[in-house]
Design a protein around this motif. Sequence first.
Motif, PDB file in Angstrom:
ATOM      1  N   ARG A   1      -5.995   0.559  -9.796  1.00 22.44           N
ATOM      2  CA  ARG A   1      -6.308   1.739  -8.989  1.00 22.44           C
ATOM      3  C   ARG A   1      -7.772   1.694  -8.498  1.00 22.44           C
ATOM      4  N   ALA A   2      -8.694   1.392  -9.409  1.00 21.81           N
ATOM      5  CA  ALA A   2     -10.113   1.332  -9.036  1.00 21.81           C
ATOM      6  C   ALA A   2     -10.348   0.235  -8.000  1.00 21.81           C
ATOM      7  N   THR A   3      -9.636  -0.877  -8.153  1.00 19.65           N
ATOM      8  CA  THR A   3      -9.794  -1.995  -7.216  1.00 19.65           C
ATOM      9  C   THR A   3      -9.288  -1.610  -5.836  1.00 19.65           C
ATOM     10  N   ALA A   4      -8.145  -0.940  -5.798  1.00 21.84           N
ATOM     11  CA  ALA A   4      -7.585  -0.518  -4.506  1.00 21.84           C
ATOM     12  C   ALA A   4      -8.584   0.375  -3.764  1.00 21.84           C
ATOM     13  N   LYS A   5      -9.208   1.276  -4.497  1.00 25.48           N
ATOM     14  CA  LYS A   5     -10.137   2.202  -3.845  1.00 25.48           C
ATOM     15  C   LYS A   5     -11.384   1.465  -3.340  1.00 25.48           C
ATOM     16  N   LEU A   6     -11.905   0.572  -4.172  1.00 24.51           N
ATOM     17  CA  LEU A   6     -13.132  -0.138  -3.784  1.00 24.51           C
ATOM     18  C   LEU A   6     -12.871  -1.089  -2.604  1.00 24.51           C
TER      19      LEU A   6
END
Length: 247
Positions: free
Chosen positions: A19-24
């Motif tokens: 999830r954090a990777t998708a946002k970044l």
Amino acid sequence: MKLKDKVIVITGASSGIGRATAKLLSNEGAKVVLTARREEKLQELEKEITTKGGKAMSIIGDVTNKEDFEKITKMTLEAWGTIDGLVNNAGFMPLSFIKNLHTDEWNQMIDVNIKGVLNGVAAVLPTMLENKSGHIINIASSAGRKIYPGGAVYCATKAAVRMFSEGLRQELSPTYGINVTSIEPGFVSTELMDTISDDEIKEQLSEMGQMTPLEAEDIAESILYAMSQPRRANINDVYIMPTEQKQ
Ligand code: NAD
């Protein structure tokens, strides 16, 4: 915008590192394909990204299922015409002592952590080979470098991912210009521990102390770092530990 219009598939995108990777990556201009099994969580994330002006598409899928990956590839190509990156992130860590014979969990770890990664690679590779470019990121673990009681099967799966990544790099990078990176984090604060069902392990972990763990965003930054290098530079491994983690 380091990844403008790059089409990147992220597995296990419904929580934690995915999830954090998708946002970044989306903040850096990537078009992100969010895949996992929990529809509601994926749609929530898709909405969060698109509301901010990013491009995201969620596709339900189980990484252990080859057909699901074929569907993900097909839908991505239909929507956005190519696949530039794959983050093989979905993982499962029900630690247990071997003597307790959690054999179903052993097999599930092999299915998700190893076969899931292989399925992902098989699905995106034809496109990347045709393009003679692409970037495959496999999320291994510090557990792929060292063994600890209770982690025999999990560590073995992550060692396999690490070894597979290097084999993949040797076959793909020099000849086809496809970059391959293995990301190897120590303890990250996510939902991953929630899958532990062995009471003895739970007890031990609760005694582990008050270490400050890594955050999912720290790993997302490592992925962005690897993906935004010039094509001539392949980041083989990123081994990242919490400052306070001893082993
Ligand atoms: P997490 O539990 O938040 O994320 C794992 C994701 O994988 C979840 O979204 C889960 O639903 C998904 N998933 C599991 N099985 C799946 C399947 N069959 N098909 C599709 N999706 C599936 O935990 P996380 O820490 O963000 O884990 C992400 C990756 O990082 C994993 O590969 C994990 O092994 C690795 N890792 C985590 C840590 C840590 O301390 N949290 C350390 C090193 C490596």
